[in-house]
Design an enzyme around this catalytic site. Structure first.
Site, PDB file in Angstrom:
ATOM      1  N   GLU A  49       0.816  -1.216   0.000  1.00 26.97           N
ATOM      2  CA  GLU A  49       0.000   0.000   0.000  1.00 26.97           C
ATOM      3  C   GLU A  49       0.847   1.262   0.000  1.00 26.97           C
ATOM      4  O   GLU A  49       0.564   2.204  -0.732  1.00 26.97           O
ATOM      5  CB  GLU A  49      -0.961   0.011   1.201  1.00 26.97           C
ATOM      6  CG  GLU A  49      -2.143  -0.931   1.044  1.00 26.97           C
ATOM      7  CD  GLU A  49      -1.810  -2.378   1.367  1.00 26.97           C
ATOM      8  OE1 GLU A  49      -0.685  -2.637   1.840  1.00 26.97           O
ATOM      9  OE2 GLU A  49      -2.667  -3.251   1.165  1.00 26.97           O
ATOM     10  N   HIS A  68     -11.524  -3.885   8.921  1.00 24.60           N
ATOM     11  CA  HIS A  68     -12.019  -3.804   7.544  1.00 24.60           C
ATOM     12  C   HIS A  68     -13.377  -3.097   7.472  1.00 24.60           C
ATOM     13  O   HIS A  68     -14.158  -3.350   6.553  1.00 24.60           O
ATOM     14  CB  HIS A  68     -12.169  -5.200   6.929  1.00 24.60           C
ATOM     15  CG  HIS A  68     -10.873  -5.931   6.748  1.00 24.60           C
ATOM     16  ND1 HIS A  68     -10.177  -6.462   7.812  1.00 24.60           N
ATOM     17  CD2 HIS A  68     -10.155  -6.210   5.642  1.00 24.60           C
ATOM     18  CE1 HIS A  68      -9.078  -7.059   7.360  1.00 24.60           C
ATOM     19  NE2 HIS A  68      -9.034  -6.910   6.050  1.00 24.60           N
TER      20      HIS A  68
END
Lengths: 338, 434, 345
Positions: A70, A139
């Site tokens: 990321e 999440h």
């Protein structure tokens, strides 16, 4: 998907995910500089099937699978944006932004400023966000306020398929870095989506329902919950105005203040943690303005609980505002009992 | 050229420092890179190396004394260099042109978002301790109501907007139009009060909504010295009978009858507020009878009108409920004295009259909007026309005057409200007679 | 395949007896290179002096002693090529062709500076010459360099990006992510690690698991080599080879350039972690002295030529400081300008 015939385009229904894909398709077709980057966005089609089959149409060079990197991936997108490309970078979950904060906050947001305007970073980052899927604490977050705190970034939260497409096309054409928070629950929601290219201006809110008794400012999925509550309230002779904020930064001050001047009551509904969240900024904006004089009740905020998102479905629901919470707050506000 | 020894900046936030000790005495030799002196800041001590090789001379700062960074401390002379008086140093530091330092001063404030101004948020002092919503405070301030007199119906006895409205005897905005009392119509002509005489063209004066002929008294006293003065009273006002007024056109038609009854000679027509709108409509249909037209705070030139105040006045029956509303009419609320309020309250019609006025108001200003637009009529006028308005008019926005065409004279007064002919009668008369 | 990749970089054909620089560059190019090295040294000394006099805000990180690495690495680049730089980036900026008076103006916070006084020493950039900017974040420029290389490949500009970073950055996640992506996509980027032995005060021995940072290239399937960073010719040769490889579409390389900073990490450094002896050993390996000797030995410049060059550079620096100081200050009312392209946003 572009091959479908629509006899009446004004009634064409697409899902939120399809609308986003259509926006990317239009941008990829129109501008060679546009590339998509992200984890598993190629043949897999993206974790939420948003990029879908675009890789087959545009090839792996323009719909690029990145490694699970990321920080590096976001940084590559930033560097590419500085040097002529228009990358659209998909995070698999908005929570993973935490891994890439350095490149987003210290680089993308500041390059134009640090260089005195000599360079710009026209990058778009897409963040599937929000709870309701049972994905638990790492999440399911709504982190838009983090980015709303950073000058140099623009932050949007489309709530409808039409806006998801229009805001994404506006973001791709924007010279500055734009962070798009897409609610995962909305991906399957259908709605009318105009054909072809159009943009929804960044920085403008939408009045989704006009009303006289109270103003509900909501974001993302909460817009739909607020509208559902407003329909019930109408039966009780409480006329709620529902504003879809759409852009967190820069915030549409005029639309919010005009509504509060009219109704004298403000309810903010947002999924992010209540403390220091988007609703805190909306409230402060009203309290600091001339609209303060029109307030006939304290401002009320409904935000996420001071807690990570739990796994258990009942607990998960309990920590973010739901329709009965909105109804309850609106009734108290309109009834003068807050 | 000897080498300058300065007090160096050795830390980001350092502005001054002092010498803790010299490693080399004045006149002694030193090699470049050899420790020359120790520096002491508020954070730490640090050794400073010699910038050049040679002999140390002209040591000008004593050990322990605090000096700004960049200050010349001494000079190092190379072998064979003449030691004369200390040279001028090349670039004096801190005192020279601008210095970038952390306490650069004022500009910071310029950038702070000033959207919140504390002064704007203060309530008046007598209301400050009362728990009240901002909207209630605003209405109270506008209406000259002391919040201490209001009973709050909200949580913890918080005063809400509706509580202030109740005290003011105002129906809620959506209920303004509904007349509460039944009333019956009366027969007879509209009332015309005539006075004065003279060669000049007569004056015809038409008052505004919820007023009557007596409102002209200050003006009338001056006008009657040189000409006849006729004051027509609107239906449901003063001595005129109670009549149904269906809409503005109907009102003008009733007033035209009274106007035609005054004869054929040209007149100088003056109207105030609703009366000005009626005058304008009369002038539009009787152009040959108008020598000049004066419109004071006219209605009919824009949609906005303060329906809350008009309704409040229309429904007020006692000095207590009338006073706060009357104070909204003038630029300076102190013009409206208790005596004035008492007198005005005595002039108010009875219950049926008030109901008739409320019904008329609903017909003319439904939902607090002016239901007629005379902008076109104003453009058609051929007679000399002037508009007189106060910039503090809280009933009809004076900016409507800006829609007037070029041939119409505008006279705007800074500290005057909705009643220029009451607040500044001499000036209004002088203008009317121009 | 892997074996081929890890052959030591070989000098070009034939004249092994002569250094690469002498074989490859014209006398004028070599004179210009020496001039740039002087310019960097004097620029940083001038900046240091201005700092000590309180004319410069904040702090700065001097690269005195590392000039051969910056100038040698940029020899193979054109203005079309990009670099990303570090907090110790004055040398890279000068080596890539920047105007020293605009650099000083930036240091003095002037509107006439490279970043209009908004960036300062740590964010100095010269986008027109391909310098995408110094960076205040250790490792911040690594993914950005890969992005620039991605643009070059996708847009077929032919540009190569040289990514400068220090030994400290080789332990950041961004280093590993960036090298991996550059390798999988075969991007035209050359990673130049200027190993000056210390990340602030912590030596590479204490911070880095491998003895040679170049060994990390193995993990990302790219050539890695270590060169004497104080030897202009050695640096130029290694980077030239890597740049050619990148231009040919063969992907990235990692070069570790062993060097040493004479000054502390920043102006707050009290040098408590290394000895004066160590510093003086490295000062004897002065890259500028060595370059001057190379040119003297090959009769490219005489002693007098070099003295004249030094005098000329000193005059240029003095003039640049004077010009920079007289530049306009930014308006306080413009403090938030350049946050967004549309200033009203």
């Amino acid at each position: 998907m572009t091959g479908e015939a629509h006899t009446d385009s004004s009634l064409r229904q697409l899902s939120y995910a399809e609308a986003i894909r259509e926006a990317m398709d239009i941008a990829l077709a129109a501008d060679e500089r546009v590339i998509l980057m992200g984890e598993d966005i190629g043949v897999y089609g993206g974790a939420f099937q948003v990029t879908g089959d675009l890789v087959h149409k545009y090839g792996e060079d323009r719909v690029m699978d990145t490694p699970i990197s990321e920080l590096g991936g976001a940084g590559v997108a930033v560097g590419a944006a500085m040097t002529g490309l228009r990358p659209v970078f998909e995070f698999q979950f908005s929570d993973f932004a935490a891994l890439a904060m350095e490149q987003i906050v210290n680089q993308a947001a500041k390059v134009r400023f640090m260089l005195g305007g000599a360079a710009s970073v026209p990058v778009v980052m897409r963040f599937p966000a929000g709870s309701g899927t049972g994905a638990a604490a790492q999440h399911s977050q709504s982190l838009e306020a983090w980015f709303g705190h950073v000058p140099g970034l623009k932050v949007v939260q489309p709530s409808t398929p039409e806006d998801a497409k229009g805001l994404l096309l506006a973001a791709i054409e924007d010279p500055d870095p734009v962070m798009i928070f897409e609610h995962k629950i909305l991906y399957k929601m259908k709605g009318t989506v105009p054909d072809g290219h159009y943009t929804t201006p960044i920085g403008t809110a939408a009045v989704r329902r006009s009303g006289a008794d109270l103003t509900i400012v909501a974001t993302s999925l909460m817009v739909h919950k607020a509208l559902e509550a407003a329909a019930t309230l109408a039966d009780e002779a409480v006329d709620a105005e529902v504003i879809d904020l759409r852009t967190v930064r820069p915030m549409d001050r005029d639309t919010v203040l005009a509504s509060v001047r009219k109704t004298g009551r403000l309810l903010c509904v947002y999924e992010g943690v209540k403390t220091l969240g988007v609703g805190a900024e909306v409230s402060a904006m009203v309290a600091e303005s001339d609209a303060f004089d029109f307030l006939d009740a304290p401002i009320v905020r409904l935000g996420g609980a001071e807690s990570p998102i739990p796994y258990n479905p009942e607990l998960e629901k309990a920590v973010v505002p739901q329709v009965p919470d909105i109804l309850n707050a609106a009734r108290q506000l309109a009834g003068g009992t807050v | 050229m000897p080498t300058e020894v300065i007090l160096p900046k050795v830390d980001m936030d350092m502005a001054t420092g002092s010498i803790a000790s010299w490693h080399v005495a004045e006149g002694e030799e030193v090699a470049k890179g050899q420790p020359l002196f120790d520096i002491e800041t508020d954070k730490a001590a640090m050794e400073v190396e010699s910038p050049a090789s040679g002999r140390l001379h002209h040591v000008s700062v004593e050990v322990g004394s605090e000096v700004p960074i960049g200050t010349t401390l001494a000079w190092i002379y190379a072998d064979g260099e003449d030691v004369g008086p200390p040279p001028e140093h090349a670039t004096s530091a801190v005192t020279d042109d601008h210095v970038v330092s952390s306490d650069a001063g004022a500009p910071r404030a310029v950038l702070v978002d000033q959207s919140a101004k504390a002064s704007e948020l203060q309530g008046n002092s007598s209301s400050a301790k009362q728990r009240a919503t901002p909207a209630a405070r605003k209405l109270a301030t506008q209406s000259h109501v002391d919040l201490a007199d209001v009973t709050g119906s909200g949580p913890r006895a918080r005063v809400q907007r509706a509580d202030v409205e109740r005290l003011l005897d105002v129906p809620a905005p959506d209920a303004i139009a509904v007349p509460a009392l039944p009333w019956s119509t009366q027969q007879g002509d509209l009332s015309v009060l005539s006075s004065g005489s003279g060669e000049a063209a007569p004056w015809v004066l038409i008052h505004g909504f919820a007023a009557d002929a007596s409102g002209w008294s200050a003006v009338e006293k001056q006008l009657r010295m040189s000409a006849a003065v006729h004051r027509i009273e609107l239906p449901n006002h003063g001595r005129s009978p109670r009549r149904k007024v269906a809409d503005f056109r109907d009102l003008v038609s009733q007033m035209r009858q009274a106007f035609d009854g005054l004869g054929d000679q040209p007149v100088r027509l003056v109207g105030h507020s609703l009366g000005a709108a009626v005058s304008l409509a009369l002038a539009d249909t009787r152009p040959r009878r108008i020598e000049s037209l004066t419109l004071i705070s006219p209605a009919g030139l824009g949609p906005e009108i303060n329906g809350v105040v008009l309704a409040g006045i229309a429904r007020a029956s006692r000095p207590e409920s009338l006073g706060p509303w009357l104070k909204q009419l003038t630029g300076d609320p102190d013009v409206v004295t208790p005596n004035y309020v008492q007198a005005a309250a005595r002039q108010r019609p009875d219950g049926q009259g008030r109901a008739a006025q409320a019904s008329m108001m609903d017909a003319l200003f439904p939902d607090g909007v002016q239901a007629f637009d005379l902008h076109a009529a104003l453009s058609r006028l051929e007679c000399p026309t002037r508009i007189i308005w106060g910039r503090r008019d809280a009933i009809v926005p004076w900016k409507h005057a800006l829609r007037a065409p070029g041939q119409v004279a505008l006279h705007l007064f800074d500290d005057v409200g909705h009643l220029p002919h009451v607040e500044i009668p001499e000036q209004v008369c002088a203008l009317m007679m121009l | 395949m892997a074996d081929a990749l890890h052959q030591p970089l070989q000098p070009k054909n034939g004249q092994e007896n002569e250094p690469f620089a002498i074989r490859s560059y014209t006398p004028q190019q070599l004179k210009d290179a020496l001039r740039k090295m002087y310019l960097i040294r004097r620029f940083e000394e001038g900046a240091e002096d201005s700092y000590m006099r309180g004319l410069i805000h904040g702090t700065m990180h001097l690269s005195i002693g590392q000039e051969a690495s910056a100038v040698g690495a940029c020899m193979a680049l054109t203005d079309n090529d990009k670099i990303t730089s570090t907090h110790r980036g004055h040398g890279h900026c000068v080596a890539k062709g920047a105007d020293v008076s605009k650099m000083f103006a930036e240091f003095f916070g002037k509107e006439s500076g490279y970043c209009k006084g908004r960036g300062g020493s740590m964010h100095i950039a010269d986008v027109e010459k391909g310098n995408l900017g110094a960076n205040g974040i250790v490792g911040g420029g690594l993914p950005i360099a890969v992005g620039a290389a991605l643009s070059a490949k996708r847009l077929k500009t032919g540009a190569v990006t040289v990514c400068f970073f220090g030994d400290g950055a080789n332990n950041e996640g961004a280093f590993h992510e960036a090298l991996n992506m550059a390798a999988i996509w075969k991007l035209p980027v050359v990673f130049v690690c200027e190993n000056n032995q210390y990340g602030m005060s912590t030596s590479t021995e204490r911070s880095t698991a491998v003895t040679s940072i170049a060994d990390r290239a193995l993990a990302y399937a790219m050539p890695g080599s270590t060169v004497d960073g104080n030897d202009f010719s050695a640096v130029a040769e290694a980077v030239d080879t890597a740049v050619s490889r990148a231009r040919d579409g063969q992907g990235p390389s990692l070069i570790e350039s062993m060097t040493y900073r004479w000054r502390g990490h920043s102006k707050s450094d009290r040098n408590r972690y290394r000895t004066k002896d160590e510093i003086s050993v490295w000062m004897k390996r002065d890259p500028i002295g060595r370059m001057a000797k190379l040119l003297r030995d090959h009769k490219i410049m005489s002693e007098d030529d070099i003295a004249a060059l030094e005098t000329e550079v000193e005059a240029e620096i003095a003039e640049a400081i004077k010009k920079a100081r007289s530049g306009p200050d930014p308006l306080v009312s413009d403090a938030t300008k350049y946050v967004y392209a549309d200033a009203a946003a």
